[in-house]
Scaffold this motif. Structure first.
Motif, PDB file in Angstrom:
ATOM      1  N   UNK A   1      59.290  43.327  49.596  1.00 38.53           N
ATOM      2  CA  UNK A   1      59.794  44.396  48.729  1.00 38.53           C
ATOM      3  C   UNK A   1      59.898  45.679  49.554  1.00 38.53           C
ATOM      4  N   UNK A   2      60.971  45.782  50.353  1.00 44.30           N
ATOM      5  CA  UNK A   2      61.085  46.880  51.317  1.00 44.30           C
ATOM      6  C   UNK A   2      61.210  48.258  50.686  1.00 44.30           C
ATOM      7  N   UNK A   3      61.583  48.353  49.406  1.00 45.14           N
ATOM      8  CA  UNK A   3      61.723  49.664  48.781  1.00 45.14           C
ATOM      9  C   UNK A   3      60.404  50.181  48.224  1.00 45.14           C
ATOM     10  N   UNK A   4      59.343  49.379  48.321  1.00 47.61           N
ATOM     11  CA  UNK A   4      58.017  49.819  47.878  1.00 47.61           C
ATOM     12  C   UNK A   4      57.185  50.178  49.103  1.00 47.61           C
ATOM     13  N   UNK A   5      56.757  51.431  49.178  1.00 47.82           N
ATOM     14  CA  UNK A   5      55.996  51.911  50.318  1.00 47.82           C
ATOM     15  C   UNK A   5      54.531  51.485  50.220  1.00 47.82           C
ATOM     16  N   UNK A   6      53.812  51.424  51.346  1.00 46.66           N
ATOM     17  CA  UNK A   6      52.377  51.088  51.296  1.00 46.66           C
ATOM     18  C   UNK A   6      51.594  51.997  50.355  1.00 46.66           C
ATOM     19  N   UNK A   7      51.933  53.291  50.354  1.00 49.99           N
ATOM     20  CA  UNK A   7      51.218  54.245  49.512  1.00 49.99           C
ATOM     21  C   UNK A   7      51.524  54.059  48.035  1.00 49.99           C
ATOM     22  N   UNK A   8      52.581  53.311  47.725  1.00 50.01           N
ATOM     23  CA  UNK A   8      52.968  53.094  46.333  1.00 50.01           C
ATOM     24  C   UNK A   8      52.388  51.804  45.759  1.00 50.01           C
ATOM     25  N   UNK A   9      51.592  51.104  46.541  1.00 49.84           N
ATOM     26  CA  UNK A   9      50.917  49.902  46.057  1.00 49.84           C
ATOM     27  C   UNK A   9      49.623  50.316  45.363  1.00 49.84           C
ATOM     28  N   UNK A  10      49.486  49.923  44.106  1.00 46.06           N
ATOM     29  CA  UNK A  10      48.279  50.265  43.368  1.00 46.06           C
ATOM     30  C   UNK A  10      47.059  49.567  43.939  1.00 46.06           C
ATOM     31  N   UNK A  11      45.908  50.251  44.020  1.00 48.83           N
ATOM     32  CA  UNK A  11      44.686  49.642  44.570  1.00 48.83           C
ATOM     33  C   UNK A  11      44.290  48.389  43.794  1.00 48.83           C
ATOM     34  N   UNK A  12      43.905  47.357  44.532  1.00 49.88           N
ATOM     35  CA  UNK A  12      43.558  46.058  43.940  1.00 49.88           C
ATOM     36  C   UNK A  12      42.113  45.736  44.295  1.00 49.88           C
ATOM     37  N   UNK A  13      41.351  45.264  43.316  1.00 46.13           N
ATOM     38  CA  UNK A  13      39.958  44.898  43.566  1.00 46.13           C
ATOM     39  C   UNK A  13      39.566  43.763  42.634  1.00 46.13           C
ATOM     40  N   UNK A  14      38.396  43.193  42.891  1.00 42.37           N
ATOM     41  CA  UNK A  14      37.852  42.127  42.049  1.00 42.37           C
ATOM     42  C   UNK A  14      36.615  42.650  41.331  1.00 42.37           C
ATOM     43  N   UNK A  15      36.587  42.458  40.013  1.00 40.12           N
ATOM     44  CA  UNK A  15      35.465  42.916  39.195  1.00 40.12           C
ATOM     45  C   UNK A  15      34.701  41.704  38.660  1.00 40.12           C
ATOM     46  N   UNK A  16      33.421  41.671  38.898  1.00 35.98           N
ATOM     47  CA  UNK A  16      32.573  40.644  38.302  1.00 35.98           C
ATOM     48  C   UNK A  16      32.126  41.118  36.922  1.00 35.98           C
ATOM     49  N   UNK A  17      32.088  40.203  35.970  1.00 32.33           N
ATOM     50  CA  UNK A  17      31.589  40.560  34.643  1.00 32.33           C
ATOM     51  C   UNK A  17      30.974  39.329  33.993  1.00 32.33           C
ATOM     52  N   UNK A  18      30.309  39.533  32.886  1.00 34.48           N
ATOM     53  CA  UNK A  18      29.607  38.461  32.189  1.00 34.48           C
ATOM     54  C   UNK A  18      30.157  38.323  30.785  1.00 34.48           C
ATOM     55  N   UNK A  19      30.499  37.108  30.405  1.00 33.93           N
ATOM     56  CA  UNK A  19      31.017  36.845  29.061  1.00 33.93           C
ATOM     57  C   UNK A  19      29.894  36.932  28.034  1.00 33.93           C
ATOM     58  N   UNK A  20      30.271  36.906  26.774  1.00 35.15           N
ATOM     59  CA  UNK A  20      29.306  37.075  25.686  1.00 35.15           C
ATOM     60  C   UNK A  20      28.189  36.035  25.727  1.00 35.15           C
ATOM     61  N   UNK A  21      28.520  34.815  26.171  1.00 33.68           N
ATOM     62  CA  UNK A  21      27.502  33.759  26.181  1.00 33.68           C
ATOM     63  C   UNK A  21      26.759  33.681  27.508  1.00 33.68           C
ATOM     64  N   UNK A  22      26.974  34.664  28.398  1.00 33.43           N
ATOM     65  CA  UNK A  22      26.241  34.718  29.655  1.00 33.43           C
ATOM     66  C   UNK A  22      26.946  34.092  30.846  1.00 33.43           C
ATOM     67  N   UNK A  23      28.127  33.493  30.654  1.00 31.80           N
ATOM     68  CA  UNK A  23      28.843  32.878  31.770  1.00 31.80           C
ATOM     69  C   UNK A  23      29.431  33.969  32.660  1.00 31.80           C
TER      70      UNK A  23
END
Length: 661
Positions: free
Chosen positions: A393-415
């Motif tokens: 995607x050459x028209x999208x600059x590096x600075x225009x890429x939204x930051x991406x990360x991984x979030x750990x979380x716990x479901x209601x039943x503890x999984x």
């Protein structure tokens, strides 16, 4: 220590400037929506066996085409491909390309489904003086489609391909007519077009699969009864080397083993409810567990022999900063050294090996992720260089890429589980409007990389969360099977639990949330405003399921009422007496937010009727909705125009009901 020098400067070489539109200087405004919704500027690349040529499937100056270049990036051949539904390509030695394309076709009387997505294999010589040919396209006794690709093997001075083929039958003096839909195995000589049957189709009521060795011989045949689930694997001498009973059909060939004297197959253990891989000698012997305690993310194969050469698993990665290299295991020590050297050159850039020469002297690598909307590299190990050769995607600059990360979380039943979070570029991560974006499948998973749909929302000021809810792949068999019987139940609350976890961190405002998804994700979007209430301001379902019972009946009919398939689907969905309770269509009266339904007319995976019936139910209950039909589009949004239409309609709907500012 020898290292590969990676060139990161974005202006590079005549090739990039002439063909792949080197990105211009950073624009202050967000890129146009078309920069995200269009097909990528590079859809695929392939490298020839010698490494002297590479091919690029690209859009150049609004013309979709294939370019073939030599190792000095000089043009060898180019040809236009139009609106082809491209499914991938590879080199046939150094002389031709094999392009896979598909087309939606109407079925005639007597077929189980109304429509099918059929695949053709197109042979395109690098020599412009030679004509292209369709595999099985010249003989009336064969349907001009392929039903499985079993490999390309060297043969004398050329190459042969091995494909499943449907035979027609003589219809008196009237010519040829359809016989049955069970494929035979054929060999196809790419130089002469000669084709020859090398293995019989399965009998009625059975399914068959094959492994072809490096000499072009059938090394093993797998058979399973669609009624009883009895299965066996036979070697070239027709001797049974493995057998069993699998009532849900969860068994099959994986491939030839690393040394070529064994094969690998997969089987579900009925007592444990888990899938296991086994290795068994082709000559016969006791099957042994294979990579039994390792979660394998991808496999690597020798294209000339069909033998397994290695695998990638995050379980093998000890150093999180260089896990791409650490997680790669090649059975040949020399290949291991070279392949790991390639991946180690791209730390924290989500590299993936896309194609390579047999000795790994030349490799194509694709990276994406934070600051990278998709870059392709030509890696030359002898020169210790990795040069960028194109951008998705050459028209999208590096600075225009939204930051991406991984979030750990716990479901209601503890999984415990994870979600991928994409944030708007250049905006403080506090009380943001949010798009909840569950993946399709449901047996799939989202990874931390550049997602064109998530990035489109981020570019307009939204945070995007993509939960890997129970039932997702990539977290082991127990996690995947924890989703059985949980459609609309725990799988659904896993999605909203991710929203709650991100809101608790203060990143998003849970009162400004919409839910958007495609396929199973479309089902989850509909369930989010019908089976659940008070969570979302709007819902967008692209090719989603509204009625579970209708889905089961359609898929069961289209499978030819295959008992193995029926049992497997029932296990996943749970007891049929509870299907109405998890069908959004049945709860249209409870819809508490506007709904946008988008569906392709040529969808052969989720019938268009699903969205049409959901629209009728919402209309009958006086609920706000809109139905958008994508003419000529399939389940995968394969066409540029209708993909753009989908994204434009979705964005406008979300911005209307959940404005970012």
């Amino acid at each position: 220590m020898n290292r590969i020098i990676v060139r990161l400067a974005r202006p590079f070489a005549v090739l990039a400037m002439a063909t792949f539109a080197v990105p211009s200087a950073l624009a202050q405004d967000a890129p146009p929506l078309e920069a995200y919704g269009d097909l990528p500027g590079i859809e695929d690349m392939a490298i020839s066996r010698s490494g002297d040529y590479f091919a690029v499937f690209t859009t150049l100056r609004d013309l979709r085409q294939v370019l073939v270049l030599d190792s000095e990036q000089q043009f060898v051949h180019r040809f236009a491909v139009g609106e082809m539904k491209f499914r991938g390509f590879s080199f046939i030695g150094d002389d031709a390309l094999l392009i896979s394309r598909s087309q939606t076709v109407d079925a005639g009387f007597g077929f189980a489904a109304d429509r099918y997505e059929l695949t053709q294999a197109l042979v395109v010589p690098l020599d412009p003086a030679r004509d292209a040919a369709v595999v099985f396209g010249e003989r009336p006794n064969l349907m001009n489609s392929v039903f499985g690709n079993y490999g390309i093997r060297p043969s004398g001075d050329g190459y042969r391909g091995y494909f499943g083929a449907i035979e027609n039958r003589r219809n008196g003096t009237a010519g040829w007519s359809f016989g049955h839909g069970r494929p035979f195995l054929y060999s196809y000589d790419f130089a002469t077009g000669e084709q020859r049957r090398i293995a019989q189709a399965p009998p009625e009521g059975a399914r068959r699969d094959w492994l072809v060795d490096g000499e072009g011989n059938v090394a093993a045949t797998f058979n399973i009864s669609n009624r009883s689930g009895n299965w066996d694997i036979r070697n070239a001498a027709n001797r049974t080397i493995a057998e069993g009973v699998e009532r849900e059909g969860d068994v099959g060939l994986v491939g030839l083993g690393p040394d070529g004297t064994s094969l690998i197959y997969s089987e579900q253990d009925q007592d444990e409810g888990k899938h296991h891989w086994y290795s068994v000698p082709l000559a016969g012997g006791e099957p042994q567990p294979f990579l039994d305690d390792i979660s394998v993310d991808r496999l690597y194969w020798d294209r000339d022999t069909g033998q397994l050469t290695g695998y990638y698993s995050e379980d093998e990665a000890e150093d999180a900063d260089a896990k791409a290299a650490d997680g790669l295991v090649m059975f040949d020590p020399d290949l291991q050294t070279r392949a790991r050297m390639v991946l180690a050159a791209f730390p924290d850039r989500n590299p993936r090996l896309m194609d390579w020469t047999p000795d790994f002297s030349v490799v194509l690598v694709r990276t994406d992720g934070n600051g990278d909307p998709g870059t392709w590299y030509w890696v030359n190990l002898a020169a210790r260089r990795a040069d960028p050769i194109g951008y998705d995607r050459p028209s999208i600059q590096p600075e225009q890429v939204g930051p991406i990360s991984t979030m750990a979380y716990t479901a209601q039943d503890g999984l415990e589980m994870e979600a991928i979070v994409t944030l708007p570029p250049g905006r403080e991560a506090e009380n943001l409007p949010v798009i909840v974006f569950p993946h399709g499948g449901p047996h799939a998973h989202d990874e931390q990389g550049f997602d064109w749909w998530a990035q489109a929302f981020a570019s307009r000021g939204y945070a995007v969360i993509q939960p890997n809810f129970r039932g997702s792949t990539g977290y082991g068999a127990d996690f995947e099977q924890a989703g059985y019987g949980e459609w609309g139940r725990k799988m659904q609350t896993d999605v909203s639990d991710a929203l709650a976890a991100l809101a608790q961190q203060g990143v998003v405002d849970p009162a400004r949330a919409c839910i958007v998804g495609a396929s199973y994700g479309g089902y989850a979007a509909l369930a989010g405003v019908t089976l659940q209430q008070g969570l979302y301001r709007c819902a967008v379902s692209v090719a989603g399921i509204g009625d579970i019972g209708m889905m089961y009946r359609t898929e069961n009919r289209e499978s030819g009422r295959n008992r193995l398939f029926s049992r497997s689907l029932r296990e996943e969905l749970g007891d049929s007496s509870g299907w109405d309770a998890i069908s959004p269509r049945k709860f249209a009266a409870q819809a508490d937010a506007p709904v946008l339904l988008i569906h392709g007319r040529d969808d052969t995976v989720v019938n268009f009727e699903q969205s049409a019936k959901m629209a009728d139910a919402l209309k009958d209950e006086g609920k706000p909705y809109r139905l958008v039909e994508l003419e000529g589009e399939d389940h995968w949004l394969s066409l540029a125009a209708t993909r753009q239409q989908m994204l434009s309609e979705t964005m406008a709907f979300v911005q209307e009901h959940n404005p970012a500012d």
